[in-house]
Design a protein around this motif. Sequence first.
Motif, PDB file in Angstrom:
ATOM      1  N   LEU A 157      -1.700  36.552  -0.152  1.00 52.90           N
ATOM      2  CA  LEU A 157      -2.212  37.596  -1.044  1.00 52.90           C
ATOM      3  C   LEU A 157      -1.120  38.069  -2.002  1.00 52.90           C
ATOM      4  O   LEU A 157      -1.386  38.302  -3.191  1.00 52.90           O
ATOM      5  CB  LEU A 157      -2.769  38.763  -0.222  1.00 52.90           C
ATOM      6  N   ASP A 158       0.123  38.199  -1.491  1.00 50.88           N
ATOM      7  CA  ASP A 158       1.235  38.585  -2.372  1.00 50.88           C
ATOM      8  C   ASP A 158       1.435  37.531  -3.462  1.00 50.88           C
ATOM      9  O   ASP A 158       1.749  37.853  -4.610  1.00 50.88           O
ATOM     10  CB  ASP A 158       2.534  38.737  -1.559  1.00 50.88           C
ATOM     11  N   GLU A 159       1.243  36.279  -3.098  1.00 47.95           N
ATOM     12  CA  GLU A 159       1.376  35.186  -4.069  1.00 47.95           C
ATOM     13  C   GLU A 159       0.297  35.338  -5.165  1.00 47.95           C
ATOM     14  O   GLU A 159       0.593  35.257  -6.358  1.00 47.95           O
ATOM     15  CB  GLU A 159       1.211  33.854  -3.321  1.00 47.95           C
ATOM     16  N   TYR A 160      -0.938  35.604  -4.729  1.00 45.59           N
ATOM     17  CA  TYR A 160      -2.032  35.812  -5.700  1.00 45.59           C
ATOM     18  C   TYR A 160      -1.718  37.007  -6.607  1.00 45.59           C
ATOM     19  O   TYR A 160      -2.057  37.022  -7.789  1.00 45.59           O
ATOM     20  CB  TYR A 160      -3.352  36.078  -4.984  1.00 45.59           C
ATOM     21  N   ALA A 161      -1.069  38.033  -6.011  1.00 41.27           N
ATOM     22  CA  ALA A 161      -0.816  39.273  -6.759  1.00 41.27           C
ATOM     23  C   ALA A 161       0.279  39.108  -7.810  1.00 41.27           C
ATOM     24  O   ALA A 161       0.502  40.017  -8.623  1.00 41.27           O
ATOM     25  CB  ALA A 161      -0.473  40.402  -5.792  1.00 41.27           C
ATOM     26  N   LYS A 162       0.937  37.928  -7.834  1.00 42.94           N
ATOM     27  CA  LYS A 162       1.900  37.680  -8.919  1.00 42.94           C
ATOM     28  C   LYS A 162       1.169  37.512 -10.242  1.00 42.94           C
ATOM     29  O   LYS A 162       1.743  37.628 -11.314  1.00 42.94           O
ATOM     30  CB  LYS A 162       2.728  36.428  -8.604  1.00 42.94           C
ATOM     31  N   ASP A 163      -0.118  37.199 -10.135  1.00 44.13           N
ATOM     32  CA  ASP A 163      -0.955  37.050 -11.323  1.00 44.13           C
ATOM     33  C   ASP A 163      -1.519  38.435 -11.670  1.00 44.13           C
ATOM     34  O   ASP A 163      -2.050  39.126 -10.782  1.00 44.13           O
ATOM     35  CB  ASP A 163      -2.085  36.069 -10.970  1.00 44.13           C
ATOM     36  N   SER A 164      -1.421  38.832 -12.915  1.00 41.65           N
ATOM     37  CA  SER A 164      -1.835  40.190 -13.287  1.00 41.65           C
ATOM     38  C   SER A 164      -3.341  40.420 -13.116  1.00 41.65           C
ATOM     39  O   SER A 164      -3.801  41.557 -13.160  1.00 41.65           O
ATOM     40  CB  SER A 164      -1.425  40.480 -14.726  1.00 41.65           C
ATOM     41  N   SER A 165      -4.107  39.371 -12.886  1.00 43.53           N
ATOM     42  CA  SER A 165      -5.557  39.555 -12.733  1.00 43.53           C
ATOM     43  C   SER A 165      -5.933  39.976 -11.307  1.00 43.53           C
ATOM     44  O   SER A 165      -7.109  40.201 -11.024  1.00 43.53           O
ATOM     45  CB  SER A 165      -6.298  38.273 -13.086  1.00 43.53           C
ATOM     46  N   PHE A 166      -4.932  40.053 -10.407  1.00 46.76           N
ATOM     47  CA  PHE A 166      -5.225  40.479  -9.031  1.00 46.76           C
ATOM     48  C   PHE A 166      -4.220  41.527  -8.586  1.00 46.76           C
ATOM     49  O   PHE A 166      -3.013  41.316  -8.679  1.00 46.76           O
ATOM     50  CB  PHE A 166      -5.173  39.280  -8.073  1.00 46.76           C
ATOM     51  N   ARG A 167      -4.749  42.670  -8.134  1.00 46.48           N
ATOM     52  CA  ARG A 167      -3.864  43.716  -7.619  1.00 46.48           C
ATOM     53  C   ARG A 167      -4.177  43.960  -6.150  1.00 46.48           C
ATOM     54  O   ARG A 167      -5.348  44.113  -5.772  1.00 46.48           O
ATOM     55  CB  ARG A 167      -4.063  45.008  -8.405  1.00 46.48           C
ATOM     56  N   LEU A 168      -3.114  43.948  -5.342  1.00 45.41           N
ATOM     57  CA  LEU A 168      -3.278  44.140  -3.902  1.00 45.41           C
ATOM     58  C   LEU A 168      -2.695  45.492  -3.498  1.00 45.41           C
ATOM     59  O   LEU A 168      -1.540  45.786  -3.811  1.00 45.41           O
ATOM     60  CB  LEU A 168      -2.528  43.022  -3.161  1.00 45.41           C
TER      61      LEU A 168
END
Length: 237
Positions: A157-168
């Motif tokens: 999830l942290d990896e996905y959150a490197k993309d600005s389109s996903f906030r965790l």
Amino acid sequence: MIKDRPYTITEIKKLTPSVTSFLFKADDGTSIDFTPGMFAMLKHVDSSTGESIARAFSIANEPPSDHLEFVISLIHGRFTSKLDNAKIGDKYLVSAPYGQFRFDIGSSKKFLFLAGGTGIAPFMSMMRYAKRLNSDMNSVMLYSTKYANELIYKDQLDEYAKDSSFRLVTTVTRPQDGDGWTGETGHVNAEMIKKEVPDFMERVSYICGPPAFVKACKDALISIGVNPDNVKAEMWG
Ligand SMILES: Cc1cc2nc3c(=O)[nH]c(=O)nc-3n(C[C@H](O)[C@H](O)[C@H](O)COP(=O)(O)OP(=O)(O)OC[C@H]3O[C@@H](n4cnc5c(N)ncnc54)[C@H](O)[C@@H]3O)c2cc1C
């Protein structure tokens, strides 16, 4: 739709002291299709007595696939105690897919995902599916567990959150001395949603987790004016 199809455990990973992920592969190698959010019925048949027991588990991987990933809280209940000593090569029967909790990725550009504990499972399927499609959706996830060491799939999830389109946003309801937790604390509630997700009114919300979590999140969203038609929920238990 498949009914009582033989699947074999191919991978077992202990994710936290009480949660384990299991990967099952179809014995006949065929893929099944499903919508992220749906669940499978996993059936264990006792080889000596022939007795069977089945339970529902949300599918954590993305469709279509010849394997199914489940994230299971081992609570030593009637079904989960069978999994306590599960080994690679063990066979189960799978019926799938089921459920009305279906991710409609085309219904909005903006989503709010509210996950409680192992309720993260269907969201992993949704996130992985969106990645596979290269979707341009924008999503915010509020992910709550009791203890800091119960946050599963955090690295992914942290990896996905490197993309600005996903906030965790992760929140722990029972932080402990010495657990190193520096994130949010407390239950997901109306204040947290307003603070962390100011554009919540523009989002379609999905909620999954234990009944008390789902009810509290749904009530919170409705109390701040969200249209119930824009809230989809899956309740376990
Ligand atoms: C649609 C759906 C999807 C589901 N997806 C998942 C999933 O992805 N992962 C998952 O782990 N479960 C999931 N569940 C729950 C799962 O189906 C079982 O109910 C759960 O595994 C317990 O089964 P059991 O036979 O071991 O427990 P049972 O012998 O049936 O006993 C359950 C008892 O334990 C209590 N209990 C429930 N949760 C806990 C807990 N965390 N700690 C202590 N006691 C508890 C209950 O109140 C109940 O009295 C899902 C349920 C539904 C309906």
